[in-house]
Design a protein around this motif. Sequence first.
Motif, PDB file in Angstrom:
ATOM      1  N   ASN A   1      36.568  46.606  47.011  1.00  0.00           N
ATOM      2  CA  ASN A   1      35.872  45.426  47.507  1.00  0.00           C
ATOM      3  C   ASN A   1      35.711  44.336  46.441  1.00  0.00           C
ATOM      4  N   GLU A   2      36.292  44.520  45.257  1.00  0.00           N
ATOM      5  CA  GLU A   2      36.130  43.550  44.182  1.00  0.00           C
ATOM      6  C   GLU A   2      36.833  42.233  44.533  1.00  0.00           C
ATOM      7  N   TYR A   3      36.164  41.128  44.250  1.00  0.00           N
ATOM      8  CA  TYR A   3      36.710  39.812  44.613  1.00  0.00           C
ATOM      9  C   TYR A   3      36.731  38.842  43.439  1.00  0.00           C
ATOM     10  N   PHE A   4      35.687  38.854  42.600  1.00  0.00           N
ATOM     11  CA  PHE A   4      35.525  37.828  41.576  1.00  0.00           C
ATOM     12  C   PHE A   4      36.681  37.841  40.573  1.00  0.00           C
ATOM     13  N   MET A   5      36.960  39.010  39.970  1.00  0.00           N
ATOM     14  CA  MET A   5      38.021  39.093  38.974  1.00  0.00           C
ATOM     15  C   MET A   5      39.393  38.820  39.587  1.00  0.00           C
ATOM     16  N   ALA A   6      39.607  39.318  40.802  1.00  0.00           N
ATOM     17  CA  ALA A   6      40.879  39.059  41.476  1.00  0.00           C
ATOM     18  C   ALA A   6      41.072  37.573  41.732  1.00  0.00           C
ATOM     19  N   LEU A   7      39.993  36.889  42.070  1.00  0.00           N
ATOM     20  CA  LEU A   7      40.069  35.445  42.312  1.00  0.00           C
ATOM     21  C   LEU A   7      40.452  34.695  41.040  1.00  0.00           C
ATOM     22  N   ILE A   8      39.958  35.125  39.888  1.00  0.00           N
ATOM     23  CA  ILE A   8      40.218  34.427  38.631  1.00  0.00           C
ATOM     24  C   ILE A   8      41.609  34.739  38.098  1.00  0.00           C
ATOM     25  N   PHE A   9      41.996  36.021  38.127  1.00  0.00           N
ATOM     26  CA  PHE A   9      43.204  36.437  37.419  1.00  0.00           C
ATOM     27  C   PHE A   9      44.432  36.604  38.318  1.00  0.00           C
ATOM     28  N   ALA A  10      44.265  36.563  39.635  1.00  0.00           N
ATOM     29  CA  ALA A  10      45.417  36.772  40.522  1.00  0.00           C
ATOM     30  C   ALA A  10      45.542  35.705  41.590  1.00  0.00           C
ATOM     31  N   ASN A  11      44.809  34.628  41.444  1.00  0.00           N
ATOM     32  CA  ASN A  11      44.792  33.611  42.493  1.00  0.00           C
ATOM     33  C   ASN A  11      46.079  32.797  42.532  1.00  0.00           C
ATOM     34  N   GLY A  12      46.789  32.710  41.412  1.00  0.00           N
ATOM     35  CA  GLY A  12      47.979  31.869  41.372  1.00  0.00           C
ATOM     36  C   GLY A  12      49.218  32.503  41.960  1.00  0.00           C
ATOM     37  N   ASN A  13      49.169  33.784  42.291  1.00  0.00           N
ATOM     38  CA  ASN A  13      50.357  34.487  42.789  1.00  0.00           C
ATOM     39  C   ASN A  13      50.007  35.193  44.090  1.00  0.00           C
ATOM     40  N   ASP A  14      50.583  34.722  45.190  1.00  0.00           N
ATOM     41  CA  ASP A  14      50.263  35.295  46.496  1.00  0.00           C
ATOM     42  C   ASP A  14      50.771  36.728  46.630  1.00  0.00           C
ATOM     43  N   GLU A  15      51.763  37.101  45.825  1.00  0.00           N
ATOM     44  CA  GLU A  15      52.355  38.429  45.927  1.00  0.00           C
ATOM     45  C   GLU A  15      51.452  39.535  45.392  1.00  0.00           C
ATOM     46  N   ILE A  16      50.461  39.190  44.573  1.00  0.00           N
ATOM     47  CA  ILE A  16      49.602  40.231  43.998  1.00  0.00           C
ATOM     48  C   ILE A  16      48.162  40.098  44.475  1.00  0.00           C
ATOM     49  N   ARG A  17      47.905  39.276  45.452  1.00  0.00           N
ATOM     50  CA  ARG A  17      46.547  39.147  45.963  1.00  0.00           C
ATOM     51  C   ARG A  17      46.106  40.429  46.648  1.00  0.00           C
ATOM     52  N   THR A  18      44.846  40.771  46.444  1.00  0.00           N
ATOM     53  CA  THR A  18      44.307  41.986  47.047  1.00  0.00           C
ATOM     54  C   THR A  18      43.751  41.680  48.433  1.00  0.00           C
ATOM     55  N   LEU A  19      43.285  42.721  49.112  1.00  0.00           N
ATOM     56  CA  LEU A  19      42.839  42.574  50.485  1.00  0.00           C
ATOM     57  C   LEU A  19      41.589  41.712  50.585  1.00  0.00           C
ATOM     58  N   SER A  20      40.708  41.802  49.591  1.00  0.00           N
ATOM     59  CA  SER A  20      39.504  40.970  49.627  1.00  0.00           C
ATOM     60  C   SER A  20      39.847  39.491  49.517  1.00  0.00           C
ATOM     61  N   MET A  21      40.816  39.163  48.665  1.00  0.00           N
ATOM     62  CA  MET A  21      41.261  37.778  48.579  1.00  0.00           C
ATOM     63  C   MET A  21      42.008  37.360  49.834  1.00  0.00           C
ATOM     64  N   GLY A  22      42.816  38.272  50.362  1.00  0.00           N
ATOM     65  CA  GLY A  22      43.542  37.965  51.587  1.00  0.00           C
ATOM     66  C   GLY A  22      42.607  37.693  52.747  1.00  0.00           C
ATOM     67  N   LEU A  23      41.487  38.422  52.785  1.00  0.00           N
ATOM     68  CA  LEU A  23      40.514  38.188  53.855  1.00  0.00           C
ATOM     69  C   LEU A  23      39.926  36.788  53.752  1.00  0.00           C
ATOM     70  N   GLN A  24      39.674  36.324  52.540  1.00  0.00           N
ATOM     71  CA  GLN A  24      39.167  34.963  52.366  1.00  0.00           C
ATOM     72  C   GLN A  24      40.185  33.940  52.844  1.00  0.00           C
ATOM     73  N   ASN A  25      41.461  34.188  52.558  1.00  0.00           N
ATOM     74  CA  ASN A  25      42.502  33.277  53.048  1.00  0.00           C
ATOM     75  C   ASN A  25      42.577  33.296  54.570  1.00  0.00           C
ATOM     76  N   ILE A  26      42.402  34.475  55.157  1.00  0.00           N
ATOM     77  CA  ILE A  26      42.444  34.589  56.613  1.00  0.00           C
ATOM     78  C   ILE A  26      41.259  33.842  57.230  1.00  0.00           C
ATOM     79  N   ILE A  27      40.081  33.962  56.597  1.00  0.00           N
ATOM     80  CA  ILE A  27      38.908  33.241  57.102  1.00  0.00           C
ATOM     81  C   ILE A  27      39.167  31.736  57.098  1.00  0.00           C
ATOM     82  N   THR A  28      39.771  31.249  56.016  1.00  0.00           N
ATOM     83  CA  THR A  28      40.082  29.820  55.940  1.00  0.00           C
ATOM     84  C   THR A  28      41.099  29.419  57.006  1.00  0.00           C
TER      85      THR A  28
END
Length: 283
Positions: A212-239
């Motif tokens: 469920n981690e989101y903060f670190m993934a947002l900072i260190f993996a936000n520039g590459n869609d290929e390595i985004r985790t499910l928590s980040m993907g859910l935020q993109n889906i919400i948008t």
Amino acid sequence: MRNAFANARYRISKALRYLPLIVWVAFFAVAFGWILLASFSTNREIFSNGLLHSGFHFENYLNVWQYNNVGRYFINSLLCTGIPCTLIILISAPAAYVLAKKTFFGKKATFNAFVVGMSVPQVMVVIPLYCWFVRAELVGHLATLLILYTGMNVPYTVFFLTSFFTTVPSSLAEAAMIDGCTETKALWKVMIPLASPGIITVTIFNFMVIWNEYFMALIFANGNDEIRTLSMGLQNIITAMTYTGDWAGLFAAVIMVLLPTLVLYLLLSEKIVSGITSGGVKG
């Protein structure tokens, strides 16, 4: 008559102690049940309060999986959770064993260092970590998340397993070494299996935190869609759902994020309780 009144009063007071827990469980059950039903319904049924009026719509999950890249996000989350959970145990179990069973110079300071590591907020270290990873050209790589998730959860795991190893008799490892085992073999073949309840418990905790981690993934993996985790993907889906209006797909994505940790906890809840109670017997 007086005894009956006293017994009734005792039962009522005992029930009232569990009232907050009952209210919380009921709220969670209703909210989760509504989201689950909505994920199988259409948008019109959601807004007309007629969930499942036209039956189950499994295509909501298929559409989210295929067209919103949830499949890739799900695989990334599995990798970013499974690999660090394994590495954390491989690093923390020997360290906790040494801190629990051995006497050496600086033992207390080493243990206190792990305790301090538990108490440092992520927001305080994110800037220096980001600078280091930028210099190493690792920002936007999956290995970055693996390193971060492993390092961030080692202190708590060492702290938890140290208290657990103190409950395991040292005589068993000594008997194994008398029979010909090296100390390393005695650790992995005798002590680690005996500490398996605590290892399973802390692994479940680490799994839920990392999944469920989101903060670190947002900072260190936000520039590459290929390595985004499910928590980040859910935020993109919400948008995206804000513009497309596919609320049934959004609820399906929420269930896909929540379900793994919920199932894991339900299946292994007894081991969690036994691990915590066993580790708290001595300390």
